[in-house]
Design an enzyme around this catalytic site. Sequence first.
Site, PDB file in Angstrom:
ATOM      1  N   ARG A 104     -33.711  13.242  26.795  1.00 55.09           N
ATOM      2  CA  ARG A 104     -35.243  13.159  26.538  1.00 55.09           C
ATOM      3  C   ARG A 104     -35.830  14.002  28.065  1.00 55.09           C
ATOM      4  O   ARG A 104     -35.449  13.638  29.027  1.00 55.09           O
ATOM      5  CB  ARG A 104     -35.566  11.970  26.650  1.00 55.09           C
ATOM      6  CG  ARG A 104     -37.301  11.666  26.674  1.00 55.09           C
ATOM      7  CD  ARG A 104     -37.778  10.403  26.282  1.00 55.09           C
ATOM      8  NE  ARG A 104     -37.676  10.405  24.921  1.00 55.09           N
ATOM      9  CZ  ARG A 104     -38.453   9.351  24.230  1.00 55.09           C
ATOM     10  NH1 ARG A 104     -39.236   8.458  24.813  1.00 55.09           N
ATOM     11  NH2 ARG A 104     -38.467   9.371  22.896  1.00 55.09           N
ATOM     12  N   HIS A 131     -39.891  16.512  18.732  1.00 51.59           N
ATOM     13  CA  HIS A 131     -39.289  15.058  18.386  1.00 51.59           C
ATOM     14  C   HIS A 131     -38.598  15.061  17.154  1.00 51.59           C
ATOM     15  O   HIS A 131     -38.910  14.256  16.387  1.00 51.59           O
ATOM     16  CB  HIS A 131     -40.410  14.081  18.857  1.00 51.59           C
ATOM     17  CG  HIS A 131     -39.824  12.828  19.095  1.00 51.59           C
ATOM     18  ND1 HIS A 131     -38.453  12.439  19.374  1.00 51.59           N
ATOM     19  CD2 HIS A 131     -40.424  11.551  19.252  1.00 51.59           C
ATOM     20  CE1 HIS A 131     -38.402  11.066  19.657  1.00 51.59           C
ATOM     21  NE2 HIS A 131     -39.475  10.569  19.287  1.00 51.59           N
ATOM     22  N   GLN A 134     -37.154  11.819  15.552  1.00 49.92           N
ATOM     23  CA  GLN A 134     -38.363  10.761  14.889  1.00 49.92           C
ATOM     24  C   GLN A 134     -38.395  11.117  13.422  1.00 49.92           C
ATOM     25  O   GLN A 134     -38.845  10.358  12.627  1.00 49.92           O
ATOM     26  CB  GLN A 134     -39.521  10.958  15.604  1.00 49.92           C
ATOM     27  CG  GLN A 134     -40.637  10.023  15.111  1.00 49.92           C
ATOM     28  CD  GLN A 134     -40.151   8.576  15.398  1.00 49.92           C
ATOM     29  OE1 GLN A 134     -40.158   8.049  16.584  1.00 49.92           O
ATOM     30  NE2 GLN A 134     -40.328   7.562  14.306  1.00 49.92           N
ATOM     31  N   ASP A 219     -50.463   9.885  16.365  1.00 49.77           N
ATOM     32  CA  ASP A 219     -49.583   9.783  17.509  1.00 49.77           C
ATOM     33  C   ASP A 219     -50.584   9.398  18.619  1.00 49.77           C
ATOM     34  O   ASP A 219     -51.694   9.876  18.293  1.00 49.77           O
ATOM     35  CB  ASP A 219     -48.454  10.872  17.888  1.00 49.77           C
ATOM     36  CG  ASP A 219     -47.504  10.806  18.828  1.00 49.77           C
ATOM     37  OD1 ASP A 219     -47.631   9.560  19.383  1.00 49.77           O
ATOM     38  OD2 ASP A 219     -47.041  11.868  19.216  1.00 49.77           O
ATOM     39  N   CYS A 259     -45.096   6.892  15.255  1.00 49.08           N
ATOM     40  CA  CYS A 259     -43.644   6.951  15.815  1.00 49.08           C
ATOM     41  C   CYS A 259     -43.592   5.678  16.883  1.00 49.08           C
ATOM     42  O   CYS A 259     -42.459   5.477  17.313  1.00 49.08           O
ATOM     43  CB  CYS A 259     -43.440   8.217  16.487  1.00 49.08           C
ATOM     44  SG  CYS A 259     -44.611   8.681  17.955  1.00 49.08           S
ATOM     45  N   ARG A 287     -34.685   4.658  13.098  1.00 49.13           N
ATOM     46  CA  ARG A 287     -34.317   5.547  14.096  1.00 49.13           C
ATOM     47  C   ARG A 287     -32.599   5.254  14.358  1.00 49.13           C
ATOM     48  O   ARG A 287     -31.961   6.140  14.435  1.00 49.13           O
ATOM     49  CB  ARG A 287     -35.059   5.316  15.638  1.00 49.13           C
ATOM     50  CG  ARG A 287     -36.666   5.398  15.519  1.00 49.13           C
ATOM     51  CD  ARG A 287     -36.771   7.072  15.436  1.00 49.13           C
ATOM     52  NE  ARG A 287     -36.105   7.847  16.623  1.00 49.13           N
ATOM     53  CZ  ARG A 287     -36.534   7.936  17.672  1.00 49.13           C
ATOM     54  NH1 ARG A 287     -37.647   7.442  18.079  1.00 49.13           N
ATOM     55  NH2 ARG A 287     -35.750   8.608  18.709  1.00 49.13           N
TER      56      ARG A 287
HETATM   57  N1  NVA Z   1     -46.107  12.388  21.526  1.00 46.55           N
HETATM   58  C1  NVA Z   1     -45.596  11.032  22.235  1.00 46.55           C
HETATM   59  C2  NVA Z   1     -44.308  10.733  21.375  1.00 46.55           C
HETATM   60  C3  NVA Z   1     -43.912   9.650  22.047  1.00 46.55           C
HETATM   61  C4  NVA Z   1     -42.629   8.756  21.191  1.00 46.55           C
HETATM   62  C5  NVA Z   1     -45.087  11.467  23.681  1.00 46.55           C
HETATM   63  O1  NVA Z   1     -44.534  12.450  23.818  1.00 46.55           O
HETATM   64  O2  NVA Z   1     -45.361  10.962  24.442  1.00 46.55           O
HETATM   65  N1   CP Z   2     -40.926   7.042  18.849  1.00 47.42           N
HETATM   66  C1   CP Z   2     -39.919   6.845  20.204  1.00 47.42           C
HETATM   67  O1   CP Z   2     -39.513   7.833  20.564  1.00 47.42           O
HETATM   68  O2   CP Z   2     -40.171   5.609  20.933  1.00 47.42           O
HETATM   69  P1   CP Z   2     -39.623   5.692  22.339  1.00 47.42           P
HETATM   70  O3   CP Z   2     -40.471   6.233  23.271  1.00 47.42           O
HETATM   71  O4   CP Z   2     -39.683   4.180  22.453  1.00 47.42           O
HETATM   72  O5   CP Z   2     -38.066   6.005  22.641  1.00 47.42           O
END
Ligand code: NVA
Ligand code: CP
Length: 301
Positions: A104, A131, A134, A219, A259, A287
Site C-alpha cells: 500500500r 484499489h 476492494q 467514498d 469501502c 475483503r
Molecule cells: N480513497 C480512499 C480509500 C480508503 C480505503 C483513500 O485512498 O484513502
Molecule cells: N477499505 C480499506 O481498504 O480499508 P483500510 O484502509 O482499513 O485497509
Amino acid sequence: MSVRHFLSLMDLSSDELRALIVRGIELKQMRQRGETYAPFPHKTLAMVFEKSSTRTRVSFEAGMAQFGGHALFLSPRDSQLGRGEPIPDTARVLSSMVDCIMIRTFAHETIEEFARYSRVPVINGLTDRFHPCQLLADMQTWFEQRGDIAGHRVTWIGDGNNMCHSYINAAMLLDFKLSIACPRGYDPDPALLDAAGEHAQIIRDTKAAASGADLVVTDVWASMGQEQEQAGRELAFKNYQVDAEIMKQANPDALFMHCLPAHRGEEVSAEVIDGPQSVVWAEAENRLHAQKALLEKLITA
Ligand code: NVA
Ligand code: CP
C-alpha cells in the site's frame, strides 16, 4: 513463466475475475462451515504499508494465517524503506525471502517499479490510482446478493479517485454501466474513461446519475495523503452526499456500498450507511474471502 502481479483489475481477464469472485464465495462458505483449508503451510506474505489500514492489513494477515501461512507487516517507519533504500533493492531482497508481497503506497509508479524487480507476485493494497482488492470484495458482495452484474447500472457519487478508477476498470471487465457524479475538477483520469467507452460516463447531477441505479457507491471526500485539502474538499463536495433523497432515485432494491472508513454526515448520511440497503459490513468482511481467492491464485500460479 513470468510472475503474475495484481497491480490493477486489468491484470485479470473478465473470465479470471469472474472465477476469482466465485472462488471467494466458495472460500467464504467453507469458512462458515468450519472447514480448515490450509494449502500454504510455511508460505509467507510480506505486507508493506506506507499508509494506514485496518481492513487491508487484517484481512491479508488473517487470510494467510487461515491458509496455514504467515504474513509480516513492514512500515517505512521501522524498515530501511523509510531511510531511502531504493525500491529495486528492496524488491529483490524481499522477493528472495517471501512468496508474495502486498504493498500500500502513494504513487502507482512505486508499485510498478517494485513489481518489475520482484520475482514473486506483487499485490496492490491501494495506491493513489487504484484499489483493486476492494473491487474484488465489492463485486463478490454484489454477486452473492444479486448474481452477475453484467448489464446492471452502478452509480459512483464523489471523488474521481482510486476507488472510482477501479470501478471504471470493473465496469469494462464485468460489462456494467457506470455513471459518475463528481464535481468539476475532481474527475477521474480521462484516459481511463476513454478506455471504458460506453461502460462509464460522467453525469454531474447527482440525482440524474443515481436515477435507475442498481448499486450506489461512494467514498471519502479526502483520501489518504489529501488531509491538507479537507476544508476545500468539504466545500467542493457539499452537494455530493449519498442521502435518502439520492437513494430514492435509484431502483427500490438498489444496494449501497462504501469501502470504509466512512464519514457519516459527509459523503454519506447515517440513515443510508446504517440503513437496510447498505451492505457495507458484508463488503468489508468479503475483503478476507476475496483476497484469499487472490492469494490462492497468485501463490499457486
Ligand atoms: N480513497 C480512499 C480509500 C480508503 C480505503 C483513500 O485512498 O484513502
Ligand atoms: N477499505 C480499506 O481498504 O480499508 P483500510 O484502509 O482499513 O485497509
